[in-house]
Design a protein around this motif. Structure first.
Motif, short mmCIF file in Angstrom:
data_model
loop_
_atom_site.label_atom_id
_atom_site.label_comp_id
_atom_site.label_asym_id
_atom_site.label_seq_id
_atom_site.Cartn_x
_atom_site.Cartn_y
_atom_site.Cartn_z
N GLY A 136 0.82 -1.20 0.00
CA GLY A 136 0.00 0.00 0.00
C GLY A 136 0.86 1.25 0.00
N GLU A 137 0.18 2.40 -0.14
CA GLU A 137 0.87 3.69 -0.22
C GLU A 137 0.00 4.75 0.45
OE1 GLU A 137 2.00 6.79 -3.78
OE2 GLU A 137 2.40 4.65 -4.10
N TRP A 138 0.65 5.65 1.22
CA TRP A 138 -0.06 6.70 1.94
C TRP A 138 0.64 8.03 1.70
CZ3 TRP A 138 0.55 1.79 3.54
CH2 TRP A 138 -0.59 1.09 3.96
N ASP A 139 -0.14 9.07 1.47
CA ASP A 139 0.39 10.41 1.28
C ASP A 139 0.71 11.05 2.62
OD1 ASP A 139 0.15 10.24 -1.48
OD2 ASP A 139 -1.90 11.04 -1.46
N THR A 140 1.73 11.90 2.65
CA THR A 140 2.12 12.63 3.86
C THR A 140 2.35 14.09 3.50
OG1 THR A 140 4.52 12.31 3.61
CG2 THR A 140 3.29 10.54 4.69
N CYS A 141 2.59 14.89 4.53
CA CYS A 141 3.04 16.25 4.29
C CYS A 141 4.52 16.22 3.88
CB CYS A 141 2.84 17.11 5.54
SG CYS A 141 3.88 16.61 6.94
N ILE A 161 3.24 7.28 10.71
CA ILE A 161 3.88 8.08 9.66
C ILE A 161 3.43 9.53 9.81
CG2 ILE A 161 4.03 6.12 8.09
CD1 ILE A 161 1.63 7.21 6.59
N ALA A 162 4.10 10.42 9.12
CA ALA A 162 3.71 11.83 9.15
C ALA A 162 2.34 12.00 8.51
CB ALA A 162 4.75 12.67 8.41
N GLY A 163 1.54 12.92 9.07
CA GLY A 163 0.22 13.18 8.53
C GLY A 163 0.28 14.09 7.31
N ARG A 164 -0.89 14.42 6.79
CA ARG A 164 -0.94 15.29 5.62
C ARG A 164 -0.79 16.76 6.01
NH1 ARG A 164 -5.63 12.79 1.62
NH2 ARG A 164 -4.80 10.65 1.54
N GLN A 165 -0.95 17.07 7.28
CA GLN A 165 -0.73 18.42 7.77
C GLN A 165 0.51 18.43 8.67
OE1 GLN A 165 -4.14 20.53 9.36
NE2 GLN A 165 -5.56 19.14 8.31
N MET A 166 1.20 19.56 8.69
CA MET A 166 2.41 19.68 9.48
C MET A 166 2.10 19.45 10.96
SD MET A 166 5.09 22.87 9.70
CE MET A 166 3.86 23.96 10.41
N LYS A 200 -12.10 -2.33 13.80
CA LYS A 200 -12.05 -0.89 13.58
C LYS A 200 -11.11 -0.25 14.58
CE LYS A 200 -16.70 -0.37 11.64
NZ LYS A 200 -18.01 0.35 11.76
N HIS A 201 -10.38 0.75 14.13
CA HIS A 201 -9.48 1.51 15.00
C HIS A 201 -10.01 2.93 15.09
CE1 HIS A 201 -6.48 -1.74 15.01
NE2 HIS A 201 -6.77 -1.89 13.73
N PRO A 202 -10.39 3.36 16.31
CA PRO A 202 -11.10 4.64 16.44
C PRO A 202 -10.26 5.86 16.07
CG PRO A 202 -10.52 3.77 18.60
CD PRO A 202 -10.20 2.70 17.61
N VAL A 203 -8.95 5.77 16.21
CA VAL A 203 -8.10 6.94 15.98
C VAL A 203 -7.18 6.67 14.80
CG1 VAL A 203 -6.34 8.44 16.96
CG2 VAL A 203 -8.17 7.55 18.42
N SER A 204 -7.17 7.58 13.83
CA SER A 204 -6.27 7.44 12.68
C SER A 204 -5.35 8.65 12.52
CB SER A 204 -7.07 7.24 11.39
OG SER A 204 -7.94 8.34 11.18
N ILE A 205 -5.68 9.78 13.16
CA ILE A 205 -4.88 10.99 13.08
C ILE A 205 -4.69 11.55 14.48
CG2 ILE A 205 -4.74 13.36 12.22
CD1 ILE A 205 -4.37 11.43 10.01
N ILE A 206 -3.46 11.95 14.81
CA ILE A 206 -3.16 12.64 16.07
C ILE A 206 -2.51 13.97 15.72
CG2 ILE A 206 -1.72 12.62 18.15
CD1 ILE A 206 -2.06 9.64 18.31
N ALA A 207 -3.13 15.06 16.18
CA ALA A 207 -2.56 16.40 15.99
C ALA A 207 -1.54 16.62 17.10
CB ALA A 207 -3.65 17.45 16.03
N ALA A 208 -0.31 16.21 16.85
CA ALA A 208 0.69 16.13 17.91
C ALA A 208 1.33 17.49 18.21
CB ALA A 208 1.77 15.12 17.53
#
Length: 464
Positions: A136-141, A161-166, A200-208
């Protein structure tokens, strides 16, 4: 002057391009101008070395303790193009596969049967078996550091991995990691059934963070996530199941480049290291040693104090001696303009579990049968084995303790002659009190230092 921190050698200093532990910190690899070598982490032992001609490596990443390694070309004369990942079978002593991309490879992470490759703005995952297949492949910032981390314990699934936002982190769940092959005779009991993975995994993005990420770290279980940002002052610990911030640890107040964060395998502590040359150790549990806090922190629930006063500081640390303290009597001041320049302050740190019977600790030290220690590897070829400071259970201070405070003891009470001193001697007694406080702070600081148990060098082809 501290001459014990200097070494005089008739050979040139060691030049390490990259040093990496395997996920279990049983072995580590070192990429040098001559090739790469594999060492046992502790007791330190050279397992094998490979001399490679025609160029240099940026990294040699071990796949646990198997015979497979992932090689990246780098330096001023790369052995491989920077857009390729080479699968090297050390049992055969040759390349067995290669992955080619349209751009430079920024970072890689691996676990049993899986490889994740980080590019500038995407992460590609491969399944590694008899054949290497794209999963698979995932986009990042924008991710110039190639940040990514994988949980490596059996049946774990997490890839961070890094998210799409900084400043954001994506949580990707892969198929469960297979358990390691059993060693020795087969067990008498049947193996335990693997835990059921949630559908199912409830969290997919963390605004760290609000600024760019500099490190992503996972423990083997993948239950927690540690993140740092370009400010280099805070380490944030997240629960990946809920996405909530559970701890915020302060490395320091001045800006620094944090090189890495490593969880202890039992997730009770973690260590942080940066370009300041200091390794900081924090506890993540309530029992045992406690992280330092400001003396005003108890007032935080009652007064609107700045967030800084509620910060947790490391309970132990170790300052790695400056690499420039290595004096080579054979080296000259002239340097080739095309020579690779090593990063003298760079290092990497991992956790090991040692038996106290084999740890060569001082007599009279009361410890558990096994304890966790740190191994620090510098890019100048220094191998440091560090034990953590021991803190006894706090007790009420005795008069003898107040007369001669030991490391970790409460502050000294003022002596009686200070209360009955004449006005003419007030200034001198005040000066003496300041001196005592200064000595006490110095002793308290020393009590927080990790203890250097063993130092050796690695990275040379001609033995020790």
């Amino acid at each position: 002057m501290n001459f014990a921190r200097h070494s005089i050698s008739s050979t040139n200093p060691v030049h390490i391009f990259d040093a990496r532990f395997d996920p279990d910190c049983e072995i580590f690899t070192a990429a040098t101008p001559a090739g790469f070598a594999v060492y046992r982490a502790w007791p330190l032992k050279l397992i094998r070395k490979r001399e490679l001609t025609g160029g240099t490596l940026a990294a040699a990443v071990p796949l646990h303790t198997s015979n497979l390694l992932f090689l990246l070309g780098g330096g001023r004369s790369p052995l491989y193009p920077p857009n390729k990942v080479i699968l090297w079978d050390d049992a055969l002593g040759c390349e067995v596969a290669e992955l080619e991309f349209r751009e430079r490879v920024r970072g890689i992470a691996c676990r049993r049967g899986w490889l994740a490759v980080s590019l500038r703005r995407r992460v590609v995952v491969f399944e590694v078996g008899e054949r290497v297949t794209r999963y698979g492949e995932w986009d990042t910032c924008d991710n110039p550091r190639g940040l990514l981390a994988m949980a490596t314990r059996a049946h774990s699934t997490l890839l961070a991995i890094a998210g799409r936002q900084m400043g954001h982190v994506q949580l990707v769940h892969l198929p469960p990691c297979p358990p390691p092959a059993p060693r020795g005779p087969p067990p008498s009991q049947p193996p335990k059934k693997p835990p059921m993975s949630p559908s199912k995994h409830p969290v997919s993005i963390i605004a760290a963070h609000t600024t760019a990420l500099t490190t992503l770290s996972l423990p083997p279980s993948g239950r927690l996530l540690a993140t740092t940002s370009s400010r280099g002052t805070l380490v944030r610990i997240w629960d990946v199941h809920t996405g909530k911030l559970i701890r915020e640890l302060r490395r320091g107040t001045d800006k620094a480049e944090i090189y890495g964060v490593a969880f202890r395998p039992d997730e009770k502590e973690l260590c942080v290291w940066s370009d300041k040359g200091t390794v900081h150790v924090f506890t993540l549990v309530v029992s045992g040693a406690s992280n330092r806090q400001s003396t005003l922190s108890p007032l935080a629930p009652f007064l609107p104090l700045p967030k800084y006063f509620g910060s947790e500081w490391s309970y132990a640390q170790y300052r790695i001696p400056a690499q420039s303290s290595h004096i080579s009597i054979s080296s000259t001041s002239t340097k080739s303009p095309t020579a690779d320049v090593r990063d003298e302050e760079r290092c990497t740190v991992g956790w090991i579990e040692v038996s106290t019977a084999d740890a060569m600790l001082p007599q009279g030290t009361s410890l558990q049968p096994t304890e966790y220690q740190l191994i620090a590897l510098t890019y100048a070829g220094g191998w440091y084995r560090l034990s953590l400071p021991s803190f006894g259970t706090p007790t009420a201070p005795s008069p003898a303790a107040n007369m001669g405070a030991s490391p970790g003891s409460p502050p000294k009470a003022p002596s009686m002659h200070q209360y009955h001193a004449r006005a003419s001697s007030v200034s001198s007694s005040t000066m003496g009190g300041k001196t005592d406080k200064g000595k006490e702070k110095e002793r308290e600081k020393e009590s927080r230092d990790c203890v250097l148990q063993e130092f050796r060098r690695f990275g040379r082809w001609d033995g020790w």
